[in-house]
Design an enzyme around this catalytic site. Structure first.
Site, PDB file in Angstrom:
ATOM      1  N   MET A 196       0.843  -1.191   0.000  1.00  0.00           N
ATOM      2  CA  MET A 196       0.000   0.000   0.000  1.00  0.00           C
ATOM      3  C   MET A 196       0.883   1.246   0.000  1.00  0.00           C
ATOM      4  O   MET A 196       1.986   1.253   0.504  1.00  0.00           O
ATOM      5  CB  MET A 196      -0.893   0.011   1.243  1.00  0.00           C
ATOM      6  CG  MET A 196      -1.874  -1.131   1.284  1.00  0.00           C
ATOM      7  SD  MET A 196      -3.236  -0.886   0.122  1.00  0.00           S
ATOM      8  CE  MET A 196      -4.293   0.190   1.107  1.00  0.00           C
ATOM      9  N   CYS A 197       0.359   2.272  -0.555  1.00  0.00           N
ATOM     10  CA  CYS A 197       1.106   3.519  -0.705  1.00  0.00           C
ATOM     11  C   CYS A 197       0.456   4.579   0.188  1.00  0.00           C
ATOM     12  O   CYS A 197      -0.452   4.290   0.941  1.00  0.00           O
ATOM     13  CB  CYS A 197       1.083   3.965  -2.154  1.00  0.00           C
ATOM     14  SG  CYS A 197       1.576   2.643  -3.282  1.00  0.00           S
ATOM     15  N   GLN A 198       0.944   5.793   0.079  1.00  0.00           N
ATOM     16  CA  GLN A 198       0.326   6.886   0.820  1.00  0.00           C
ATOM     17  C   GLN A 198       0.048   8.045  -0.118  1.00  0.00           C
ATOM     18  O   GLN A 198       0.863   8.354  -0.997  1.00  0.00           O
ATOM     19  CB  GLN A 198       1.269   7.354   1.939  1.00  0.00           C
ATOM     20  CG  GLN A 198       1.509   6.309   3.009  1.00  0.00           C
ATOM     21  CD  GLN A 198       1.019   6.740   4.384  1.00  0.00           C
ATOM     22  OE1 GLN A 198       0.697   7.909   4.628  1.00  0.00           O
ATOM     23  NE2 GLN A 198       0.953   5.790   5.303  1.00  0.00           N
TER      24      GLN A 198
END
Lengths: 260, 260
Positions: B1-3
């Site tokens: 997952m990224c931000q």
């Protein structure tokens, strides 16, 4: 008039030395103070840096000078605004996607009364003739080869025909790259140099700075540098004849012919 | 997952404070080490900065922290690679042109088995599901409104319908902006805050740093900041409910509804 700088290589090469001299023309050794930009291909990806400040005062230009980004294809531009305000949307290089590839483009010259027909796929964001010309070049490529990117000779032929049409409106010195090839079209002023074995040293025109390429190259490296005016004063630069399109690949001029 | 990090305002605002905290998550306070990017609208123009180095070690990120670029709309992203190699063409935000405007997009989440149909006008350059989803969102907008950009409610409706379809493949938290509007879609995790008069001070979660907004604002300023997880620990952030698209304009959430 603006100034152009391009690089096409067979190994990833940084452009720090050439950009150091080139950026002096953005407000120090020349009058091109209305912004600047540079775009680098890295693999299929592309990143550009631009600023509306003169290159000699821009913190972004300082980053580009000091941060060696290695690339096969680079296009840079410093602007002296003639058509279009000094703002980011009028700053070259322009970037668009075609056939799942990025294309980058920068132009030097004025196109008088150049009206863009309504295009299906590419629409200018800013006000410059340059971006209009870029949109037309890409639209002609897409219309001619809807299924995907053709061979280099086919690409070259369509680009040369379209460039010849656009050049009837004025000076159309441009650099265009798809990350593999770099196309250089001269109307009035564009020169190139191919650096290859045996390498020597080079001294900038715009700054008292010398590099010895023997320290940073291997025997098989080939690097073509294209610029509005020669960047070094101790090497032989080849002027591109008027109304001529040159296609570079792997650091060499592969196809060159005039459309006049 | 990224931000994800986004900003939408009614006056040009710099994002230095928020980006200072956000970029800590790129390798310092969190594990998102696989590159980062940020795109700023300035007028109709757009410039992006990106790097495949972790944000905490990137000279380009340092430039962005130190060089206050004032913008109405900003989108930033730090990546933890799940689909697609760590390379520039897979680095968000992605940029394309539609209707003579740039559009920027960044995504957090995985879309499983998301196959892109062949699209007439937008083709991914890299390998990420994210860029495929971006291409589909733009193609649906163009197909629905071939003549040009419609009103915000019409844009919103098409985006919400397409987002709902894409979200059936997995987590589809995204930020999308055309320079005027900023659209935020949450599947799992996205929050926002609107800062307006009376302003107070804010303290970062990821770094011991405080800013007093009273010193840098006027009474009519409105700034919406959207992030995967709240960036400050002394303000109230509003979570965006799952499967909801929020449209921001001039620093305020104007339209919000769920598609479930």
């Amino acid at each position: 008039m603006c100034q152009l700088l391009g690089m096409n290589c067979n190994v990833p090469t940084d452009i720090c030395f050439s950009f150091e001299g080139f950026s002096q023309r953005g407000g120090a050794t020349d009058e091109h103070r209305d912004g600047w930009g540079i775009a680098f291909f890295e693999g299929k990806g592309c990143r550009s840096f631009m600023d509306i400040l003169p290159a000699v005062h821009s913190p972004v230009a300082r980053l580009v000078q000091e941060y060696p980004i290695k690339s096969f294809n680079v296009i840079a531009h410093i602007r002296k605004a003639t058509v279009g305000r000094v703002c980011l949307e009028n700053t070259h290089p322009f970037v668009r996607e075609l056939w799942g590839r990025y294309w980058i483009f920068a132009h030097n010259g004025d196109l008088k009364n150049f009206k863009l027909p309504s295009l299906a796929d590419f629409c200018p964001v800013g006000e410059t003739d340059s971006e209009k010309a870029f949109c037309l070049l890409l639209q002609q490529l897409k219309d001619r080869y809807p299924a995907g990117m053709p061979t280099l000779p086919a690409l070259y032929q369509t680009l040369r025909t379209t460039a010849a049409e656009i050049a009837t409106y004025g000076n159309f010195n441009f650099l265009l790259s798809n990350g593999k090839h770099l196309f250089a079209h001269a109307s009035t002023q564009l020169s190139y140099i191919v650096r290859r074995h045996p390498f020597g040293h080079a001294h900038l025109v715009d700054k008292d700075m010398t590099v010895d390429f023997r320290e940073v190259t291997t025997e098989r490296d080939q690097v073509a540098v294209i610029a509005t005016a020669p960047l070094t004063d101790n090497e032989f630069w080849t002027p591109i004849p008027s109304e001529t399109l040159v296609a570079f690949q792997d650091g060499l001029p592969l196809i060159s012919s005039s459309h006049t």
